[in-house]
Design an enzyme around this catalytic site. Structure first.
Site, PDB file in Angstrom:
ATOM      1  CG  ASP A  42      37.951  -1.052  31.081  1.00 51.49           C
ATOM      2  OD1 ASP A  42      37.120  -1.470  30.554  1.00 51.49           O
ATOM      3  OD2 ASP A  42      39.105  -0.677  30.619  1.00 51.49           O
ATOM      4  CB  SER A  43      38.477  -5.061  28.991  1.00 49.20           C
ATOM      5  OG  SER A  43      38.587  -3.842  28.403  1.00 49.20           O
ATOM      6  CE1 TYR A  93      38.144  -8.854  28.907  1.00 50.91           C
ATOM      7  CE2 TYR A  93      36.043  -7.970  29.765  1.00 50.91           C
ATOM      8  CZ  TYR A  93      37.131  -8.775  29.930  1.00 50.91           C
ATOM      9  OH  TYR A  93      37.682  -9.379  31.143  1.00 50.91           O
ATOM     10  N   GLY A  94      36.188  -6.047  23.071  1.00 50.45           N
ATOM     11  CA  GLY A  94      35.440  -5.645  21.985  1.00 50.45           C
ATOM     12  C   GLY A  94      34.991  -6.694  20.996  1.00 50.45           C
ATOM     13  CB  CYS A 111      35.006   2.516  24.076  1.00 53.66           C
ATOM     14  SG  CYS A 111      36.531   1.543  24.686  1.00 53.66           S
ATOM     15  CB  THR A 112      35.695   3.343  29.792  1.00 52.12           C
ATOM     16  OG1 THR A 112      36.084   1.986  29.552  1.00 52.12           O
ATOM     17  CG2 THR A 112      34.180   3.536  30.404  1.00 52.12           C
ATOM     18  CG  HIS A 113      40.250   1.674  26.478  1.00 47.14           C
ATOM     19  ND1 HIS A 113      39.303   0.606  27.204  1.00 47.14           N
ATOM     20  CD2 HIS A 113      41.390   1.034  26.554  1.00 47.14           C
ATOM     21  CE1 HIS A 113      40.221  -0.508  27.718  1.00 47.14           C
ATOM     22  NE2 HIS A 113      41.347  -0.171  27.481  1.00 47.14           N
ATOM     23  CD  GLU A 134      44.567  -1.622  27.795  1.00 42.39           C
ATOM     24  OE1 GLU A 134      45.581  -2.274  28.336  1.00 42.39           O
ATOM     25  OE2 GLU A 134      43.177  -1.393  28.379  1.00 42.39           O
ATOM     26  CB  CYS A 178      34.175  -2.343  30.672  1.00 44.76           C
ATOM     27  SG  CYS A 178      34.408  -3.250  28.985  1.00 44.76           S
ATOM     28  CG  ASN A 179      30.929   2.102  26.985  1.00 39.23           C
ATOM     29  OD1 ASN A 179      29.703   2.671  27.239  1.00 39.23           O
ATOM     30  ND2 ASN A 179      31.994   2.497  27.226  1.00 39.23           N
ATOM     31  CB  THR A 180      32.427  -4.431  25.533  1.00 40.35           C
ATOM     32  OG1 THR A 180      33.222  -3.345  24.877  1.00 40.35           O
ATOM     33  CG2 THR A 180      32.376  -5.616  24.675  1.00 40.35           C
TER      34      THR A 180
HETATM   35  N1  DGL Z   1      36.885   0.073  28.098  1.00 42.25           N
HETATM   36  C1  DGL Z   1      36.072  -1.124  27.077  1.00 42.25           C
HETATM   37  C2  DGL Z   1      34.740  -0.511  26.820  1.00 42.25           C
HETATM   38  O1  DGL Z   1      34.343   0.618  27.487  1.00 42.25           O
HETATM   39  C3  DGL Z   1      36.871  -1.629  26.315  1.00 42.25           C
HETATM   40  C4  DGL Z   1      36.559  -2.787  25.512  1.00 42.25           C
HETATM   41  C5  DGL Z   1      37.621  -3.482  25.158  1.00 42.25           C
HETATM   42  O2  DGL Z   1      38.368  -4.097  25.808  1.00 42.25           O
HETATM   43  O3  DGL Z   1      37.672  -3.627  23.910  1.00 42.25           O
HETATM   44  O4  DGL Z   1      34.062  -0.977  25.902  1.00 42.25           O
END
Ligand code: DGL
Length: 271
Positions: free
Chosen positions: A9-10, A41-42, A184-186, A151, A72-74
């Site tokens: 993940d990011s 990463y978004g 988003c996994t966050h 974060e 991570c979805n992105t």
């Molecule tokens: N957990 C990432 C996701 O699922 C977060 C992306 C990010 O870093 O912006 O998209």
């Protein structure tokens, strides 16, 4: 030799998926890498997300992983297909499982997604959802404030609630939505705040559970499940600050993490 399942993940968001993997596959080893240094990463370009994701993939391939979960979805939106084509182990993303879970739950076919700007502009969710069920009405909303908030460890209280209310304002006006995908996994880390802010008849979907179920099925199907008697050991790597990672980990899981290791990744420039 007990090969681990790799999770990337990011930042700390993929821990929500790792948590489900550990719960549903308690004999397996997990090796986790969060690119906290370069999170979020978004807002990044597709090319940048692809480059960073490949660097993480190479780091974990060197750890001899038997399966890769792009938690991570992105990164899933921008890289899943190319990584699946390029590597010889099974690779899973989090978008398909999240979409399937939403389709299973919605009663009126009005489904919303909240995610990073990258995931929303990629159109990956509407594409996957409508491929499965063309009747769906899909509403998408980018929430760029939520990943930095998680974060930083702002997971409760007035500030968290204020940011979530502000981010979800547009969706809160829509009375038709009965299902909301946390794309988003966050976001599952602040699910309690999102639940409080949304109408209570809206079902909230996070893809972690479904992704872990899919990983479990693939391990069986490909006869890769660990059947020995060695106890599991998990490893956590971050490119960023070790104590910040530990801190957010303990807030999420209500338990301490034994060790977080620094990850030094080789830079890859994609053509
Ligand atoms: N957990 C990432 C996701 O699922 C977060 C992306 C990010 O870093 O912006 O998209």
């Amino acid at each position: 030799m007990k090969e681990p399942i790799g999770v990337i993940d990011s930042g700390v968001g993929g821990l929500t998926v790792a948590y489900e993997l550990i719960r549903q596959l308690p004999k397996e080893n997990i090796v986790y890498l969060g690119d906290t240094l370069r999170c979020p990463y978004g807002p990044r370009s597709q090319q940048e997300v692809q480059q960073f994701t490949w660097e993480m993939v190479h780091f974990l391939l060197n750890k001899n992983i038997k399966m890769l979960i792009i938690a991570c979805n992105t990164a899933t939106a921008f890289t899943l297909e190319q990584i699946q084509k390029a590597v010889s182990i099974p690779v899973l993303g989090v978008i398909q499982p999240g979409a399937r879970a939403a389709i299973n739950v919605t009663k009126n076919n009005h489904v919303a997604i909240i995610a990073t700007e990258g995931t929303i502009t990629s159109n990956a969710y509407p594409h996957v959802l409508k491929n499965i069920n063309p009747e769906l009405q899909v509403y998408s909303l980018a929430c760029p404030l939520l990943v930095p908030m998680v974060e930083q460890g702002i997971l409760n209280g007035q500030e968290a609630e204020y940011i979530v209310i502000k981010s979800l304002a547009e969706l809160r006006k829509n009375n038709l939505i009965d299902t909301l995908i946390l794309g988003c996994t966050h976001y599952p880390i602040i699910q309690h705040v999102i639940k409080k802010v949304m109408d209570e008849r809206v079902s909230i979907i996070s893809s972690g559970e479904e992704t872990a179920r899919e990983a479990s099925a693939i391990l069986d199907y490909s006869r890769m499940r660990y059947t020995g008697s060695k106890l599991p050991t998990h490893q956590f790597f971050t490119t960023g600050d070790l104590s910040q990672f530990k801190n957010v980990y303990s807030k999420i899981f209500n338990s301490e993490i034994n060790e977080v290791q620094p990850a030094l990744m080789r830079q890859i420039v994609l053509n």
